[in-house]
Design an enzyme around this catalytic site. Structure first.
Site, PDB file in Angstrom:
ATOM      1  N   ASP A  84       0.536  -7.769   3.010  1.00 20.78           N
ATOM      2  CA  ASP A  84       0.957  -6.660   3.870  1.00 20.78           C
ATOM      3  C   ASP A  84       2.128  -7.115   4.726  1.00 20.78           C
ATOM      4  OD1 ASP A  84       0.716  -4.115   4.848  1.00 20.78           O
ATOM      5  OD2 ASP A  84      -0.923  -4.579   6.227  1.00 20.78           O
ATOM      6  N   GLU A 116       4.591  -0.037   5.479  1.00 19.95           N
ATOM      7  CA  GLU A 116       4.241   1.248   6.090  1.00 19.95           C
ATOM      8  C   GLU A 116       5.457   2.155   6.231  1.00 19.95           C
ATOM      9  OE1 GLU A 116       2.237   0.657   9.815  1.00 19.95           O
ATOM     10  OE2 GLU A 116       0.738  -0.679   8.947  1.00 19.95           O
ATOM     11  N   GLU A 183      -3.749   6.842   4.633  1.00 18.91           N
ATOM     12  CA  GLU A 183      -4.707   6.452   5.674  1.00 18.91           C
ATOM     13  C   GLU A 183      -4.965   7.619   6.619  1.00 18.91           C
ATOM     14  OE1 GLU A 183      -4.025   2.723   7.662  1.00 18.91           O
ATOM     15  OE2 GLU A 183      -5.567   3.140   9.175  1.00 18.91           O
TER      16      GLU A 183
HETATM   17  O1  KIV Z   1      -3.538  -4.145   7.641  1.00 18.46           O
HETATM   18  C1  KIV Z   1      -4.356  -3.457   7.016  1.00 18.46           C
HETATM   19  O2  KIV Z   1      -5.517  -3.840   6.809  1.00 18.46           O
HETATM   20  C2  KIV Z   1      -3.918  -2.150   6.569  1.00 18.46           C
HETATM   21  C3  KIV Z   1      -4.974  -1.123   6.431  1.00 18.46           C
HETATM   22  C4  KIV Z   1      -5.198  -0.477   7.745  1.00 18.46           C
HETATM   23  C5  KIV Z   1      -4.618  -0.143   5.417  1.00 18.46           C
HETATM   24  O3  KIV Z   1      -2.764  -1.928   6.404  1.00 18.46           O
END
Ligand code: KIV
Length: 284
Positions: A84, A116, A183
């Site tokens: 992420d 995001e 989300e």
């Molecule tokens: O960081 C994370 O776990 C996420 C989730 C909220 C989708 O991006």
């Protein structure tokens, strides 16, 4: 079980087999998730809140993400893992986005990255995809921009914001993302977007009609005590188990019940006499 690929995920969308995935940030959790047959693992920047104790995800750095991704990969060598992208690793330029996405693949052996935002980050998604990397979109409640959204609030609940999210979803697919995470949006919108796009669409708090479900391990295992979002089902209460075990340990140590002889290393029997003599000699 063999590691899933992008083509497996497409096939699962077509056949209607749901993808089950979870976040993980450390070796043991990743290993348990793989042993349980999880389809994918997200090393979310939620690591900031779940394991580092930050108030939100904004302070999380690339270095913290890479360290966690490495631990997860060691624990789950055969699972499709997604890194992420943390705040400010892709906000400034397409070049930054490609460079940092590349770090997730080169330094942490991730299979894909997630970032995001919708149309406002569309050139970033396209740049990463054009560089030959798998990139997942993430729209709806996007925690890195919770300030702009006015808090951790469900999105797409009125026609205007739902239309905006549909436009974002279409743009993300067109930019070359291999999948999309929704989300905290209403199930009606999730169903529309899932049917509208050819790429897999996953939900975290976005209802049933989609191609798979994500939960944050800290929420579902009861590790995170600050709050529990409405969409979470708690499958365990690890906090309760850990606190109970720690309390028993403290009590045992104080009362002399731990350690006992079975927890001790003993002198090699053949050197027992010599050992005792040495202690006697050195005793003051
Ligand atoms: O960081 C994370 O776990 C996420 C989730 C909220 C989708 O991006």
């Amino acid at each position: 079980m063999a590691k899933k690929t992008r083509l497996d995920l497409m096939r699962m969308k077509k056949s209607g087999e749901k993808v089950a995935w979870v976040t993980a940030y450390d070796f043991p959790t990743a290993s348990f998730a793989e042993q349980a047959g999880m389809d994918m693992i997200l090393v979310g920047d939620s690591l900031g809140m779940i394991v580092l104790g930050y108030q939100g995800t904004i302070p999380v750095t690339m270095e913290e993400c890479i360290t966690c991704c490495n631990a997860v990969r060691r624990g789950a060598p055969n699972t499709f893992c997604i890194g992420d992208m943390p705040f400010m690793s892709y906000q400034i330029s397409d070049e930054d986005a490609v460079y940092n996405a590349g770090r997730f693949l080169k330094e942490a052996d991730m299979d894909a990255v997630k970032l995001e935002g919708g149309r406002r980050v569309i050139t970033r998604i396209k740049a990463i995809a054009d560089a030959g990397m798998l990139v997942m979109g993430h729209i709806g409640l996007t925690p890195q921009s919770s300030g702009v959204l006015g808090g951790f609030k469900a999105q797409g609940r009125d026609p205007k914001s739902a239309r905006d999210l549909i436009m974002d979803a279409r743009a993300i697919e067109e930019a070359g993302a291999f999948s999309l995470l929704l989300e905290a949006v209403p199930p009606e919108l999730t169903e529309f977007i899932t049917n509208d796009l050819t790429i897999p669409v996953y939900s975290i708090g976005a209802g049933i009609p989609c191609d798979g479900q994500l939960l944050i391990c800290g929420d579902m295992l009861g590790l995170f005590e600050a709050f529990t979002p409405k969409f979470v089902k708690k499958y365990a209460n690890v906090a309760e188990i850990e606190i109970k075990a720690f309390k028993e340990y403290v009590d045992d140590v104080k009362k002399g019940r731990f350690p006992t002889d079975e927890h001790c290393y003993h002198i090699l029997p053949e050197t027992a006499d010599e050992y005792q003599k040495m202690l006697d000699e050195l005793r003051r």
